[in-house]
Design a protein around this motif. Structure first.
Motif, short mmCIF file in Angstrom:
data_model
loop_
_atom_site.label_atom_id
_atom_site.label_comp_id
_atom_site.label_asym_id
_atom_site.label_seq_id
_atom_site.Cartn_x
_atom_site.Cartn_y
_atom_site.Cartn_z
N THR A 1 1.28 -1.16 -0.55
CA THR A 1 0.28 -0.09 0.43
C THR A 1 0.80 1.22 -0.04
OG1 THR A 1 0.13 -0.31 2.49
CG2 THR A 1 -1.50 -0.78 0.97
N TRP B 1 1.64 1.59 -3.28
CA TRP B 1 0.13 2.37 -3.90
C TRP B 1 -0.12 4.21 -4.04
CZ3 TRP B 1 -4.71 3.42 -1.79
CH2 TRP B 1 -5.79 4.40 -2.82
N TRP C 1 -2.78 3.91 -9.33
CA TRP C 1 -3.38 3.12 -10.72
C TRP C 1 -1.77 2.09 -10.77
CZ3 TRP C 1 -2.51 2.66 -15.78
CH2 TRP C 1 -2.00 3.63 -15.94
N SER C 2 -1.32 2.50 -11.53
CA SER C 2 -0.38 1.60 -12.44
C SER C 2 0.94 1.11 -11.63
CB SER C 2 0.68 2.72 -13.55
OG SER C 2 1.49 3.80 -12.33
N TYR C 3 0.57 0.94 -10.30
CA TYR C 3 1.93 -0.14 -9.78
C TYR C 3 1.34 -1.62 -9.66
CZ TYR C 3 3.92 -1.82 -5.88
OH TYR C 3 4.62 -3.20 -4.91
N GLU C 4 1.76 -2.80 -9.72
CA GLU C 4 1.59 -3.69 -9.32
C GLU C 4 2.60 -4.25 -8.93
OE1 GLU C 4 1.75 -5.85 -13.30
OE2 GLU C 4 0.63 -4.00 -13.79
N ASP D 1 -10.75 4.24 -6.46
CA ASP D 1 -9.32 3.51 -7.13
C ASP D 1 -8.53 2.71 -6.27
OD1 ASP D 1 -10.22 5.10 -8.46
OD2 ASP D 1 -8.49 6.75 -8.16
N LEU D 2 -8.40 2.89 -4.92
CA LEU D 2 -7.85 1.66 -4.48
C LEU D 2 -8.74 0.19 -4.13
CD1 LEU D 2 -5.72 -0.01 -1.73
CD2 LEU D 2 -7.78 1.36 -0.13
N GLU E 1 -10.10 -0.67 -7.31
CA GLU E 1 -9.49 -1.03 -8.53
C GLU E 1 -8.63 -1.65 -8.82
OE1 GLU E 1 -9.57 1.51 -12.94
OE2 GLU E 1 -10.01 2.27 -11.42
N TRP E 2 -7.29 -1.49 -7.61
CA TRP E 2 -6.00 -1.34 -7.64
C TRP E 2 -6.16 -2.69 -6.66
CZ3 TRP E 2 -3.19 -1.86 -2.86
CH2 TRP E 2 -1.59 -2.89 -3.16
#
Length: 359
Positions: A51, A54, A59-62, A346-347, A349-350
């Motif tokens: 987290t 993130w 959003w782009s963090y995997e 957004d959280l 969705e991530w």
């Protein structure tokens, strides 16, 4: 002497922690600025080490980016419950090699000299290994009054040897650490500075991550790094990162950030109170009847103000993020409420799950 308003002081702290509108590109950039990412298994939403990136990147963090950076690219390394930027390795190794244990640990290691040699020999011959793959040949058991360790003495020995760089962590299998001999973890040609120089380098990096810190603070020890400053309304003697002060006019603005309770932005509780007027208490260890915001509530930063706390939990069986409450600590207008709502969505969705319970 820099003379700062409290607003400017808060902006320094927020920008140093990469929590302004200008998001970093990847987890290595985050670690280089912050110095380290806390590792913690508590995952009501997601573990701290996931987290924290993130919250900065978005959003782009995997999650796979972190393990790749540690295990393949070697741009981060694990030590003492954190993933650290590789650029810190020389200074940290210098401090490891110069570390002096307290009497209790020194006596325990002396009483287990043969055990220590056995562990090092096993790793040198067969490493990398899990702790469970190393035999416990201890002569004296550690008196674990706090209950952090079981009867097996191997994890205790590995922890102590890691503090002086004799062993290190090369990767993880799930949540389990994989250990190896220090000479294979830390390169032989590492340009290690002196113990004193390393201390100054680490103080400078702490100030870089903080932006502004009290000169004498056990929470954020920065020594004489940076330059002196005063903050309007505060009697504290501050140190500031001059590069951060110079870029204050180049302000990209603020945003909403949902912070894991173990986020470095929250670590220095006295600074939180002094600059942000935020008295944060983690209620994880309180009885349920005494909790106001929730077991593992995540503070919500809006610009340079802490405005609320998110009490939510990932329901792995139903594959949903369940929002129990969004506690507002200050009055919010409709636009601010919508901004917070959007960040929570957004959280979800991530995490790859729908959000339920959000009003």
């Amino acid at each position: 002497m820099h003379r700062l308003s409290k607003d400017d002081a808060r902006r320094l702290a927020v920008r140093a922690q990469l929590l302004d509108a200008q998001r970093p590109g990847d987890v290595v950039e985050v670690a280089e600025q912050l110095g380290s990412l806390k590792i913690d298994p508590t995952a009501t939403i997601a573990p701290a080490e996931q987290t924290i990136p993130w919250t900065r990147i978005g959003w782009s963090y995997e999650p796979g980016q972190l393990s790749k950076s540690v295990e393949q690219d070697r741009l981060l390394f694990e030590h003492d419950g954190h993933f650290h930027a590789a650029s810190l390795m020389p200074a940290m190794v210098a401090r490891m090699r110069g570390r002096v244990f307290r009497a209790q640990a020194t006596e325990w290691l002396a009483a287990n000299a043969r055990f220590r040699a056995d562990v090092l020999a096993k790793l040198r011959a067969d490493g990398p290994l899990l702790a469970s793959e190393i035999a416990d040949s201890s002569q004296v058991a550690h008196k674990d009054e706090a209950g952090w360790y079981g009867s097996n003495q191997v994890p205790r020995m590995l922890e102590l040897l890691s503090y002086v760089g004799e062993v290190g962590i090369v990767r993880r299998e799930g949540r389990q650490r994989v250990w190896d001999i220090g000479e294979r973890v830390y390169p032989a040609d590492l340009p290690v500075p002196s113990y004193e120089e390393a201390g100054h380098l680490l103080e400078a990096r702490r100030l870089q991550a903080a932006g502004i810190a009290k000169r004498k603070s056990p929470w954020t020890p920065v020594g004489d790094a940076g330059e002196p400053a005063t903050v309007e309304g505060s009697t504290w003697a501050w140190r500031v990162d001059p590069a951060a002060v110079a870029s204050l006019d180049d302000d990209p603005g603020g945003r909403v950030a949902i912070l894991n309770p173990y986020d470095g932005m929250l670590f220095d509780r006295p600074r939180l109170r002094e600059l942000f007027e935020f008295d944060y208490v983690l209620e994880q260890f309180k009885p349920a009847s005494q909790r106001k915001f929730g077991y593992f509530a995540h503070p919500i930063l809006l610009g340079d103000r802490f405005v609320g706390q998110l009490d939510a939990q990932l329901d792995k069986k139903k594959e949903t993020l369940v929002v129990s409450a969004v506690h507002e600590m200050t009055p919010l207008d409709d636009e601010e409420v919508e901004m917070i709502r959007s960040e929570i969505l957004d959280l979800g969705e991530w995490l790859g799950v729908p959000v339920v319970g959000l009003r």
